[in-house]
Design an enzyme around this catalytic site. Structure first.
Site, short mmCIF file in Angstrom:
data_model
loop_
_atom_site.label_atom_id
_atom_site.label_comp_id
_atom_site.label_asym_id
_atom_site.label_seq_id
_atom_site.Cartn_x
_atom_site.Cartn_y
_atom_site.Cartn_z
N GLY A 75 -125.30 -108.64 24.52
CA GLY A 75 -124.13 -108.77 24.82
C GLY A 75 -123.30 -107.52 24.96
O GLY A 75 -122.07 -108.45 24.52
N SER A 76 -123.94 -106.86 24.53
CA SER A 76 -122.72 -105.21 24.93
C SER A 76 -122.41 -105.13 26.26
O SER A 76 -120.83 -104.46 25.45
CB SER A 76 -123.87 -103.70 24.81
OG SER A 76 -124.75 -103.43 25.58
N ASN A 77 -122.65 -105.55 27.38
CA ASN A 77 -120.88 -105.43 28.35
C ASN A 77 -120.62 -107.18 27.63
O ASN A 77 -119.12 -106.70 27.75
CB ASN A 77 -122.64 -105.72 29.69
CG ASN A 77 -123.11 -104.66 30.33
OD1 ASN A 77 -122.17 -103.41 30.42
ND2 ASN A 77 -124.44 -104.38 29.54
N HIS B 2 -126.51 -103.63 36.82
CA HIS B 2 -127.90 -103.61 36.88
C HIS B 2 -128.37 -102.36 36.56
O HIS B 2 -127.62 -101.38 37.09
CB HIS B 2 -128.93 -103.85 38.62
CG HIS B 2 -130.63 -103.57 38.39
ND1 HIS B 2 -131.06 -104.99 38.00
CD2 HIS B 2 -130.72 -102.90 39.03
CE1 HIS B 2 -132.16 -104.73 37.97
NE2 HIS B 2 -132.33 -103.05 38.64
N GLU C 83 -122.57 -98.28 32.20
CA GLU C 83 -122.67 -99.64 31.98
C GLU C 83 -121.76 -100.74 31.42
O GLU C 83 -120.83 -100.85 32.43
CB GLU C 83 -123.59 -100.71 31.55
CG GLU C 83 -125.58 -100.34 32.51
CD GLU C 83 -125.56 -101.45 31.92
OE1 GLU C 83 -127.05 -102.09 32.29
OE2 GLU C 83 -125.97 -101.83 30.73
C1 GRF Z 1 -128.49 -104.41 30.64
O1 GRF Z 1 -128.62 -103.05 31.26
C2 GRF Z 1 -127.85 -104.48 32.02
O2 GRF Z 1 -127.45 -104.05 33.26
C3 GRF Z 1 -128.81 -105.52 32.33
O3 GRF Z 1 -129.34 -105.71 30.96
C4 GRF Z 1 -129.35 -105.84 30.08
C5 GRF Z 1 -127.97 -106.34 29.08
O4 GRF Z 1 -127.38 -106.02 27.59
N1 GRF Z 1 -128.69 -106.28 33.32
P1 GRF Z 1 -126.53 -106.22 26.88
O5 GRF Z 1 -126.96 -107.61 26.77
O6 GRF Z 1 -125.47 -106.42 27.99
O7 GRF Z 1 -126.17 -105.16 26.24
#
Ligand code: GRF
Length: 184
Positions: A12-14, A103, A167
């Protein structure tokens, strides 16, 4: 601010970057994995969490349930942030051009799982990140933003860190574009 649901499966870092940016009204986190650290992040920000059971329940039925909740909450935008389940035409039809995915590759290269690992195995000099609209095919819809990282001289761990940092930056850039389009 756009009422938003973020779909996650893991760290869940994004999700965190999206929450911290305060660009959207993140009202709901949808997760298919009850062990995901993303759930802790949602809790820490007092965001409602919906956990889906893809073992016992079909994708379609899960999406029907999520849709009912999202309709009630007036969710306007869905962001997939490391969500490892395929979105079916059911939800895509309910949210046309309002489901976004990130992605870790320069799409159309390396669609699907383990994109970074496959790029490293192929000795690519560059790895990318793509934010795109979601259609019925995996990692395939119209591209919103793309960025490139040169990984030639990077150790494996640094590659992951660098890609993740990019990202977080690109997801926010994509959100800015979506918000601009909405105001046009
Ligand atoms: C990221 O690399 C995203 O591009 C891919 O899954 C990963 C999720 O990372 N679809 P996080 O859970 O947001 O840290």
């Amino acid at each position: 601010m756009l009422n938003t649901a973020v779909f996650v499966s893991g760290n869940g870092s994004n999700l965190q970057a999206i929450i911290d940016s305060n660009k959207l009204n993140v009202l709901l986190v949808v997760c298919n994995n009850k062990e995901a650290y993303a759930i802790e992040r949602a809790k820490a920000s007092n965001i409602e969490i919906l956990i889906l059971d893809y073992y016992n329940v079909s994708s379609l039925y899960n999406e029907i349930m999520v849709y009912e909740v999202m309709k009630e909450m007036k969710i306007e935008l869905i962001l997939l942030a490391g969500f490892l389940k395929k979105i079916t035409p059911y939800l895509i039809c309910k949210y046309p051009n309002r489901i976004i995915n990130i992605h870790p590759s320069l799409l159309p290269k390396y669609k699907g799982l383990n994109a970074i690992e496959r790029a490293i195995e192929n000795n690519e000099d560059e790895i990318g990140v793509t934010v795109h609209y979601v259609n019925e095919r995996i990692d395939d819809g119209e591209i919103i933003v793309q960025g490139v990282v040169n990984i030639k001289h990077l150790e494996q761990e640094d590659i992951y860190n660098t890609v993740h940092k990019l990202e977080h930056k690109l997801y926010l850039e994509a959100i800015d574009r979506i918000l601009e389009e909405k105001n046009e």
